[in-house]
Design a protein around this motif. Structure first.
Motif, PDB file in Angstrom:
ATOM      1  N   ALA A 111      -2.170   6.584  -9.362  1.00  0.00           N
ATOM      2  CA  ALA A 111      -1.680   7.510  -8.398  1.00  0.00           C
ATOM      3  C   ALA A 111      -0.478   7.248  -7.705  1.00  0.00           C
ATOM      4  CB  ALA A 111      -2.775   8.168  -7.536  1.00  0.00           C
ATOM      5  N   PRO A 112       0.674   7.874  -7.823  1.00  0.00           N
ATOM      6  CA  PRO A 112       1.819   7.240  -7.004  1.00  0.00           C
ATOM      7  C   PRO A 112       1.425   7.240  -5.347  1.00  0.00           C
ATOM      8  CG  PRO A 112       2.229   9.402  -7.782  1.00  0.00           C
ATOM      9  CD  PRO A 112       0.848   9.311  -8.375  1.00  0.00           C
ATOM     10  N   ARG A 113       2.049   6.177  -4.837  1.00  0.00           N
ATOM     11  CA  ARG A 113       1.797   6.163  -3.307  1.00  0.00           C
ATOM     12  C   ARG A 113       2.898   6.316  -2.673  1.00  0.00           C
ATOM     13  NH1 ARG A 113       0.319   1.612  -6.013  1.00  0.00           N
ATOM     14  NH2 ARG A 113       1.555   0.187  -4.598  1.00  0.00           N
ATOM     15  N   LEU A 114       4.179   6.254  -3.158  1.00  0.00           N
ATOM     16  CA  LEU A 114       5.395   6.245  -2.393  1.00  0.00           C
ATOM     17  C   LEU A 114       5.572   7.713  -2.163  1.00  0.00           C
ATOM     18  CD1 LEU A 114       7.927   4.789  -1.184  1.00  0.00           C
ATOM     19  CD2 LEU A 114       9.160   5.393  -3.215  1.00  0.00           C
ATOM     20  N   GLY A 115       5.555   8.160  -0.784  1.00  0.00           N
ATOM     21  CA  GLY A 115       5.587   9.460  -0.389  1.00  0.00           C
ATOM     22  C   GLY A 115       4.367  10.313  -0.192  1.00  0.00           C
ATOM     23  N   ARG A 116       3.196   9.587  -0.525  1.00  0.00           N
ATOM     24  CA  ARG A 116       1.901  10.117  -0.385  1.00  0.00           C
ATOM     25  C   ARG A 116       1.166   9.432   0.532  1.00  0.00           C
ATOM     26  NH1 ARG A 116      -1.536  10.603  -5.799  1.00  0.00           N
ATOM     27  NH2 ARG A 116      -2.970  11.614  -4.444  1.00  0.00           N
TER      28      ARG A 116
ATOM     29  N   GLU B   1       2.093  -8.502  -7.610  1.00  0.00           N
ATOM     30  CA  GLU B   1       1.916  -9.186  -8.888  1.00  0.00           C
ATOM     31  C   GLU B   1       0.589  -8.996  -9.595  1.00  0.00           C
ATOM     32  OE1 GLU B   1       4.533 -13.257  -8.545  1.00  0.00           O
ATOM     33  OE2 GLU B   1       2.574 -13.170  -7.377  1.00  0.00           O
ATOM     34  N   GLN B   2      -0.517  -8.844  -8.932  1.00  0.00           N
ATOM     35  CA  GLN B   2      -1.930  -8.736  -9.507  1.00  0.00           C
ATOM     36  C   GLN B   2      -2.468  -7.659  -8.700  1.00  0.00           C
ATOM     37  OE1 GLN B   2      -3.425 -12.472  -9.988  1.00  0.00           O
ATOM     38  NE2 GLN B   2      -2.119 -13.386 -11.161  1.00  0.00           N
ATOM     39  N   GLY B   3      -3.477  -7.207  -9.439  1.00  0.00           N
ATOM     40  CA  GLY B   3      -4.310  -6.361  -8.594  1.00  0.00           C
ATOM     41  C   GLY B   3      -4.157  -4.908  -8.477  1.00  0.00           C
ATOM     42  N   ALA B   4      -4.967  -3.990  -8.181  1.00  0.00           N
ATOM     43  CA  ALA B   4      -4.868  -2.574  -8.204  1.00  0.00           C
ATOM     44  C   ALA B   4      -4.889  -2.105  -7.025  1.00  0.00           C
ATOM     45  CB  ALA B   4      -5.748  -1.894  -9.161  1.00  0.00           C
ATOM     46  N   ILE B   5      -4.087  -0.839  -6.522  1.00  0.00           N
ATOM     47  CA  ILE B   5      -4.512   0.088  -5.500  1.00  0.00           C
ATOM     48  C   ILE B   5      -4.907   1.514  -5.732  1.00  0.00           C
ATOM     49  CG2 ILE B   5      -3.678   1.052  -3.372  1.00  0.00           C
ATOM     50  CD1 ILE B   5      -1.665  -1.474  -3.306  1.00  0.00           C
ATOM     51  N   LEU B   6      -6.057   1.818  -5.318  1.00  0.00           N
ATOM     52  CA  LEU B   6      -6.599   3.206  -5.897  1.00  0.00           C
ATOM     53  C   LEU B   6      -6.716   4.126  -4.920  1.00  0.00           C
ATOM     54  CD1 LEU B   6      -8.269   0.613  -7.265  1.00  0.00           C
ATOM     55  CD2 LEU B   6      -9.573   2.506  -8.389  1.00  0.00           C
ATOM     56  N   LEU B   7      -6.309   5.299  -5.091  1.00  0.00           N
ATOM     57  CA  LEU B   7      -6.179   6.327  -4.261  1.00  0.00           C
ATOM     58  C   LEU B   7      -7.269   7.489  -4.657  1.00  0.00           C
ATOM     59  CD1 LEU B   7      -2.683   7.238  -3.475  1.00  0.00           C
ATOM     60  CD2 LEU B   7      -4.125   5.996  -1.984  1.00  0.00           C
ATOM     61  N   ASP B   8      -8.363   7.434  -3.998  1.00  0.00           N
ATOM     62  CA  ASP B   8      -9.398   8.575  -4.394  1.00  0.00           C
ATOM     63  C   ASP B   8      -9.896   8.225  -5.895  1.00  0.00           C
ATOM     64  OD1 ASP B   8      -9.516   9.880  -2.056  1.00  0.00           O
ATOM     65  OD2 ASP B   8      -7.914  11.386  -2.775  1.00  0.00           O
ATOM     66  N   GLY B   9     -10.039   6.632  -6.212  1.00  0.00           N
ATOM     67  CA  GLY B   9     -10.346   6.384  -7.443  1.00  0.00           C
ATOM     68  C   GLY B   9      -9.435   6.121  -8.603  1.00  0.00           C
TER      69      GLY B   9
ATOM     70  N   ILE C  26       0.867  -1.181   0.168  1.00  0.00           N
ATOM     71  CA  ILE C  26      -0.305   0.107   0.058  1.00  0.00           C
ATOM     72  C   ILE C  26       1.026   1.169   0.078  1.00  0.00           C
ATOM     73  CG2 ILE C  26      -1.755   1.185   1.265  1.00  0.00           C
ATOM     74  CD1 ILE C  26      -2.829  -1.251   2.531  1.00  0.00           C
ATOM     75  N   ALA C  27       2.295   1.258   0.950  1.00  0.00           N
ATOM     76  CA  ALA C  27       2.792   2.314   0.877  1.00  0.00           C
ATOM     77  C   ALA C  27       3.715   2.460  -0.531  1.00  0.00           C
ATOM     78  CB  ALA C  27       3.694   2.199   2.119  1.00  0.00           C
ATOM     79  N   GLY C  28       3.579   1.852  -1.412  1.00  0.00           N
ATOM     80  CA  GLY C  28       4.443   1.554  -2.730  1.00  0.00           C
ATOM     81  C   GLY C  28       5.875   1.337  -2.535  1.00  0.00           C
ATOM     82  N   LEU C  29       6.037   0.623  -1.439  1.00  0.00           N
ATOM     83  CA  LEU C  29       7.467   0.055  -1.348  1.00  0.00           C
ATOM     84  C   LEU C  29       7.460  -1.421  -1.993  1.00  0.00           C
ATOM     85  CD1 LEU C  29       8.197   0.822   2.567  1.00  0.00           C
ATOM     86  CD2 LEU C  29       8.736   2.113   0.639  1.00  0.00           C
ATOM     87  N   LEU C  30       6.568  -2.060  -2.245  1.00  0.00           N
ATOM     88  CA  LEU C  30       6.615  -3.428  -3.068  1.00  0.00           C
ATOM     89  C   LEU C  30       5.558  -3.178  -4.109  1.00  0.00           C
ATOM     90  CD1 LEU C  30       6.779  -5.957  -0.149  1.00  0.00           C
ATOM     91  CD2 LEU C  30       8.533  -5.201  -1.698  1.00  0.00           C
ATOM     92  N   THR C  31       5.792  -3.961  -5.158  1.00  0.00           N
ATOM     93  CA  THR C  31       4.658  -3.798  -6.392  1.00  0.00           C
ATOM     94  C   THR C  31       3.949  -5.096  -6.549  1.00  0.00           C
ATOM     95  OG1 THR C  31       6.342  -2.157  -7.734  1.00  0.00           O
ATOM     96  CG2 THR C  31       4.541  -3.792  -8.863  1.00  0.00           C
TER      97      THR C  31
ATOM     98  N   GLU D 119       0.302  15.895   5.921  1.00  0.00           N
ATOM     99  CA  GLU D 119      -1.023  15.635   5.449  1.00  0.00           C
ATOM    100  C   GLU D 119      -1.479  14.701   4.425  1.00  0.00           C
ATOM    101  OE1 GLU D 119      -3.387  17.532   7.055  1.00  0.00           O
ATOM    102  OE2 GLU D 119      -1.901  18.195   8.338  1.00  0.00           O
ATOM    103  N   SER D 120      -0.649  13.605   4.511  1.00  0.00           N
ATOM    104  CA  SER D 120      -1.182  12.448   3.781  1.00  0.00           C
ATOM    105  C   SER D 120      -2.574  11.925   3.935  1.00  0.00           C
ATOM    106  CB  SER D 120      -0.160  11.195   3.809  1.00  0.00           C
ATOM    107  OG  SER D 120       1.259  11.666   3.622  1.00  0.00           O
ATOM    108  N   LYS D 121      -3.367  11.591   3.026  1.00  0.00           N
ATOM    109  CA  LYS D 121      -4.707  11.129   2.870  1.00  0.00           C
ATOM    110  C   LYS D 121      -4.740   9.850   3.398  1.00  0.00           C
ATOM    111  CE  LYS D 121      -6.248  13.989  -0.575  1.00  0.00           C
ATOM    112  NZ  LYS D 121      -7.021  14.117  -2.102  1.00  0.00           N
ATOM    113  N   VAL D 122      -3.848   9.013   3.650  1.00  0.00           N
ATOM    114  CA  VAL D 122      -3.662   7.591   4.135  1.00  0.00           C
ATOM    115  C   VAL D 122      -2.732   7.215   5.173  1.00  0.00           C
ATOM    116  CG1 VAL D 122      -3.666   5.083   3.534  1.00  0.00           C
ATOM    117  CG2 VAL D 122      -4.603   6.638   2.021  1.00  0.00           C
ATOM    118  N   LEU D 123      -2.990   6.787   6.172  1.00  0.00           N
ATOM    119  CA  LEU D 123      -2.243   6.547   7.371  1.00  0.00           C
ATOM    120  C   LEU D 123      -1.888   5.315   7.458  1.00  0.00           C
ATOM    121  CD1 LEU D 123      -0.190   7.346   9.608  1.00  0.00           C
ATOM    122  CD2 LEU D 123      -2.214   7.749  11.062  1.00  0.00           C
ATOM    123  N   LEU D 124      -1.087   4.342   7.438  1.00  0.00           N
ATOM    124  CA  LEU D 124      -0.575   3.110   7.894  1.00  0.00           C
ATOM    125  C   LEU D 124       0.233   2.977   9.024  1.00  0.00           C
ATOM    126  CD1 LEU D 124       0.694   2.019   4.079  1.00  0.00           C
ATOM    127  CD2 LEU D 124      -1.727   2.158   5.093  1.00  0.00           C
TER     128      LEU D 124
END
Length: 258
Positions: free
Chosen positions: A73-78, A61-69, A54-59, A153-158
Protein backbone atom coordinates in the motif's frame (compact mmCIF):
# COMPACT_ATOMS: atom_id res chain seq x y z
CA UNK A 1 -5.41 -6.92 12.10
CA UNK A 2 -3.14 -3.97 13.04
CA UNK A 3 -3.78 -0.76 11.17
CA UNK A 4 -0.01 -0.16 11.02
CA UNK A 5 2.70 -2.81 11.29
CA UNK A 6 6.48 -2.40 11.06
CA UNK A 7 8.49 -5.57 10.45
CA UNK A 8 12.30 -5.57 10.63
CA UNK A 9 12.86 -1.98 9.48
CA UNK A 10 16.54 -1.07 8.96
CA UNK A 11 17.96 2.06 7.38
CA UNK A 12 21.37 3.57 6.59
CA UNK A 13 22.50 6.71 4.82
CA UNK A 14 25.73 7.68 3.07
CA UNK A 15 28.33 9.30 5.32
CA UNK A 16 31.19 11.12 3.59
CA UNK A 17 33.52 10.44 6.52
CA UNK A 18 32.67 6.87 7.54
CA UNK A 19 31.18 5.65 4.28
CA UNK A 20 27.85 4.53 5.70
CA UNK A 21 25.90 5.37 8.85
CA UNK A 22 23.59 2.68 10.20
CA UNK A 23 20.62 4.63 11.60
CA UNK A 24 17.93 2.01 12.33
CA UNK A 25 18.13 -1.71 12.94
CA UNK A 26 15.33 -4.29 13.00
CA UNK A 27 12.54 -1.99 14.18
CA UNK A 28 9.22 -3.77 14.62
CA UNK A 29 5.93 -2.92 16.31
CA UNK A 30 2.21 -2.70 15.55
CA UNK A 31 -0.48 -0.10 16.15
CA UNK A 32 -4.17 -0.96 16.09
CA UNK A 33 -7.01 1.35 15.10
CA UNK A 34 -7.73 3.70 17.99
CA UNK A 35 -4.36 2.93 19.62
CA UNK A 36 -1.71 5.47 20.61
CA UNK A 37 1.97 4.42 20.62
CA UNK A 38 4.83 6.67 21.79
CA UNK A 39 8.54 6.47 20.93
CA UNK A 40 11.03 7.95 23.39
CA UNK A 41 14.82 7.99 23.32
CA UNK A 42 17.85 10.25 23.25
CA UNK A 43 18.46 12.67 20.39
CA UNK A 44 20.01 10.96 17.39
CA UNK A 45 18.47 7.52 17.95
CA UNK A 46 16.48 7.71 14.71
CA UNK A 47 12.95 8.48 15.96
CA UNK A 48 12.23 11.17 13.37
CA UNK A 49 13.89 9.12 10.63
CA UNK A 50 11.53 6.28 11.50
CA UNK A 51 8.53 8.59 11.15
CA UNK A 52 9.83 9.73 7.75
CA UNK A 53 9.99 6.09 6.67
CA UNK A 54 6.46 5.36 7.90
CA UNK A 55 5.21 8.45 6.06
CA UNK A 56 6.79 7.24 2.82
CA UNK A 57 9.37 10.04 2.62
CA UNK A 58 12.24 7.55 2.97
CA UNK A 59 12.59 3.94 1.81
CA UNK A 60 13.92 1.38 4.30
CA UNK A 61 16.88 -0.81 3.33
CA UNK A 62 15.22 -3.83 4.85
CA UNK A 63 11.86 -4.73 6.30
CA UNK A 64 8.25 -3.99 5.47
CA UNK A 65 5.56 -1.52 6.49
CA UNK A 66 1.97 -2.75 6.29
CA UNK A 67 -1.20 -0.66 6.27
CA UNK A 68 -4.17 -2.84 7.18
CA UNK A 69 -2.07 -5.89 6.35
CA UNK A 70 -0.97 -4.67 2.91
CA UNK A 71 2.80 -4.27 2.50
CA UNK A 72 2.35 -2.81 -0.99
CA UNK A 73 0.00 0.00 0.00
CA UNK A 74 1.39 3.46 -0.88
CA UNK A 75 1.95 5.54 2.24
CA UNK A 76 2.89 8.94 0.85
CA UNK A 77 -0.26 11.04 1.07
CA UNK A 78 -2.19 8.34 2.96
CA UNK A 79 -0.39 8.81 6.28
CA UNK A 80 -0.96 12.12 8.09
CA UNK A 81 2.26 13.64 9.45
CA UNK A 82 2.59 16.59 11.84
CA UNK A 83 6.22 17.62 12.28
CA UNK A 84 7.89 19.60 15.04
CA UNK A 85 7.17 23.01 13.49
CA UNK A 86 3.63 23.88 12.49
CA UNK A 87 4.76 24.81 8.92
CA UNK A 88 1.65 26.93 8.34
CA UNK A 89 1.66 28.98 5.14
CA UNK A 90 1.76 32.63 6.28
CA UNK A 91 -0.27 33.94 3.32
CA UNK A 92 -3.15 31.55 4.06
CA UNK A 93 -5.85 31.92 6.70
CA UNK A 94 -6.59 29.21 9.25
CA UNK A 95 -9.36 27.88 7.00
CA UNK A 96 -7.07 27.86 3.96
CA UNK A 97 -4.23 26.17 5.83
CA UNK A 98 -6.56 23.56 7.29
CA UNK A 99 -7.99 22.53 3.92
CA UNK A 100 -4.56 22.11 2.27
CA UNK A 101 -4.53 18.31 2.53
CA UNK A 102 -8.03 18.17 1.09
CA UNK A 103 -6.92 20.32 -1.83
CA UNK A 104 -4.10 17.88 -2.60
CA UNK A 105 -6.74 15.18 -2.81
CA UNK A 106 -8.74 17.34 -5.23
CA UNK A 107 -11.71 17.75 -2.89
CA UNK A 108 -13.88 20.60 -4.24
CA UNK A 109 -13.32 23.83 -2.31
CA UNK A 110 -16.91 24.14 -1.09
CA UNK A 111 -16.84 20.63 0.33
CA UNK A 112 -13.37 21.18 1.86
CA UNK A 113 -14.48 24.41 3.53
CA UNK A 114 -17.52 22.65 4.96
CA UNK A 115 -15.35 19.88 6.41
CA UNK A 116 -13.06 22.50 7.95
CA UNK A 117 -16.05 24.33 9.44
CA UNK A 118 -17.50 21.14 10.91
CA UNK A 119 -14.19 20.22 12.59
CA UNK A 120 -13.14 23.72 13.69
CA UNK A 121 -15.39 23.73 16.76
CA UNK A 122 -13.90 20.49 18.06
CA UNK A 123 -10.39 21.90 17.57
CA UNK A 124 -11.23 25.21 19.26
CA UNK A 125 -10.70 27.16 16.03
CA UNK A 126 -14.22 28.22 15.02
CA UNK A 127 -13.62 31.86 15.97
CA UNK A 128 -10.28 32.24 14.13
CA UNK A 129 -10.94 30.62 10.74
CA UNK A 130 -10.36 33.96 8.97
CA UNK A 131 -7.18 34.76 10.94
CA UNK A 132 -3.64 34.44 9.62
CA UNK A 133 -0.89 32.44 11.38
CA UNK A 134 0.89 35.58 12.61
CA UNK A 135 -2.27 36.53 14.51
CA UNK A 136 -2.37 33.24 16.47
CA UNK A 137 -0.73 32.07 19.68
CA UNK A 138 1.66 29.13 19.53
CA UNK A 139 -1.01 26.80 20.87
CA UNK A 140 -3.56 27.90 18.27
CA UNK A 141 -1.01 27.44 15.49
CA UNK A 142 -0.41 23.86 16.66
CA UNK A 143 -4.16 23.21 16.74
CA UNK A 144 -4.39 24.47 13.17
CA UNK A 145 -1.51 22.23 12.08
CA UNK A 146 -3.14 19.22 13.72
CA UNK A 147 -6.49 20.00 12.10
CA UNK A 148 -4.72 20.14 8.72
CA UNK A 149 -3.08 16.77 9.43
CA UNK A 150 -6.28 15.00 10.51
CA UNK A 151 -8.76 16.40 7.98
CA UNK A 152 -7.92 14.10 5.04
CA UNK A 153 -9.20 11.19 7.18
CA UNK A 154 -5.93 9.27 7.04
CA UNK A 155 -5.94 6.03 9.02
CA UNK A 156 -2.47 6.68 10.49
CA UNK A 157 -1.34 9.87 12.25
CA UNK A 158 2.33 10.60 12.96
CA UNK A 159 3.26 13.27 15.53
CA UNK A 160 6.87 14.44 15.88
CA UNK A 161 7.27 16.48 19.10
CA UNK A 162 4.07 18.43 18.32
CA UNK A 163 4.20 20.52 21.51
CA UNK A 164 7.96 20.68 22.07
CA UNK A 165 8.28 24.40 21.31
CA UNK A 166 5.46 25.49 23.63
CA UNK A 167 5.64 26.71 27.21
CA UNK A 168 4.88 24.18 29.96
CA UNK A 169 1.35 25.41 30.74
CA UNK A 170 0.25 25.53 27.09
CA UNK A 171 1.85 22.14 26.46
CA UNK A 172 -0.12 20.56 29.32
CA UNK A 173 -3.37 22.08 28.08
CA UNK A 174 -2.81 20.82 24.54
CA UNK A 175 -1.82 17.35 25.72
CA UNK A 176 -5.19 17.04 27.44
CA UNK A 177 -6.97 18.52 24.43
CA UNK A 178 -5.20 16.12 22.03
CA UNK A 179 -6.15 13.12 24.17
CA UNK A 180 -9.81 14.23 24.09
CA UNK A 181 -9.81 14.81 20.31
CA UNK A 182 -8.12 11.52 19.40
CA UNK A 183 -10.23 9.54 21.85
CA UNK A 184 -13.10 10.00 19.38
CA UNK A 185 -11.00 9.09 16.34
CA UNK A 186 -10.33 5.68 14.81
CA UNK A 187 -6.70 6.37 13.94
CA UNK A 188 -3.46 4.56 14.66
CA UNK A 189 -1.25 7.24 16.24
CA UNK A 190 2.54 7.22 16.61
CA UNK A 191 4.05 9.98 18.76
CA UNK A 192 7.73 10.89 19.04
CA UNK A 193 8.53 12.78 22.22
CA UNK A 194 11.33 13.50 24.68
CA UNK A 195 8.77 14.13 27.45
CA UNK A 196 8.18 10.95 29.47
CA UNK A 197 5.12 12.41 31.19
CA UNK A 198 3.62 13.33 27.81
CA UNK A 199 4.15 9.77 26.60
CA UNK A 200 2.41 8.35 29.66
CA UNK A 201 -0.50 10.79 29.53
CA UNK A 202 -1.24 10.05 25.87
CA UNK A 203 -0.01 6.58 24.93
CA UNK A 204 -1.30 3.05 25.35
CA UNK A 205 2.22 1.69 24.85
CA UNK A 206 5.69 3.29 25.01
CA UNK A 207 8.72 2.01 23.10
CA UNK A 208 12.18 3.03 24.36
CA UNK A 209 14.80 3.47 21.64
CA UNK A 210 18.59 3.34 21.91
CA UNK A 211 21.09 4.78 19.43
CA UNK A 212 23.98 3.57 17.23
CA UNK A 213 22.03 2.07 15.58
CA UNK A 214 18.51 3.07 16.52
CA UNK A 215 16.59 0.11 17.91
CA UNK A 216 13.82 -0.65 20.38
CA UNK A 217 15.25 -1.88 23.68
CA UNK A 218 12.15 -1.85 25.88
CA UNK A 219 8.36 -1.66 25.55
CA UNK A 220 6.03 -0.63 28.36
CA UNK A 221 2.24 -1.04 28.42
CA UNK A 222 0.55 2.01 29.96
CA UNK A 223 -2.27 0.43 31.91
CA UNK A 224 -3.72 3.65 33.31
CA UNK A 225 -7.41 4.54 33.29
CA UNK A 226 -8.68 7.14 30.84
CA UNK A 227 -9.31 10.03 30.77
CA UNK A 228 -5.86 10.93 32.09
CA UNK A 229 -5.75 14.40 33.56
CA UNK A 230 -2.68 16.24 34.82
CA UNK A 231 -3.67 15.31 38.38
CA UNK A 232 -2.76 11.71 37.50
CA UNK A 233 0.93 12.61 37.25
CA UNK A 234 1.23 12.44 41.05
CA UNK A 235 -0.46 9.05 41.44
CA UNK A 236 1.62 6.08 42.58
CA UNK A 237 0.97 4.12 39.38
CA UNK A 238 2.02 7.03 37.18
CA UNK A 239 5.15 7.76 39.21
CA UNK A 240 6.20 4.09 39.08
CA UNK A 241 5.80 3.94 35.30
CA UNK A 242 7.69 7.22 34.90
CA UNK A 243 10.53 5.97 37.09
CA UNK A 244 10.71 2.73 35.09
CA UNK A 245 10.93 4.58 31.76
CA UNK A 246 13.55 7.00 33.09
CA UNK A 247 15.61 4.01 34.28
CA UNK A 248 15.36 2.47 30.79
CA UNK A 249 16.47 5.74 29.20
CA UNK A 250 19.39 6.01 31.62
CA UNK A 251 20.50 2.49 30.75
CA UNK A 252 20.48 3.26 27.04
CA UNK A 253 22.61 6.38 27.59
CA UNK A 254 25.08 4.51 29.80
CA UNK A 255 25.38 1.71 27.26
CA UNK A 256 26.06 4.27 24.55
CA UNK A 257 29.03 5.66 26.49
CA UNK A 258 30.70 2.25 26.93
Amino acid sequence: MPRLALDGISYSFADTIHGKAHVLENIGFTVRAGEFVALIGSSGCGKSTLLNIIAGLLTPEQGAILLDGDDGAPRLGRVAYMQQRDLLLPWRTVRENARLGLEFRRVPRAIADEQVRESAERFGLASVLRSYPWQLSGGMRQRTALLRATLPESKVLLLDEPFGALDAITRRELQQWLADVLDRADKAVVLVTHDVEEALLLADRVHVMAADPGRIVASVEVDLLRPRGNEMTTSQEFVCLKSHLLDELSRTRMAGRL
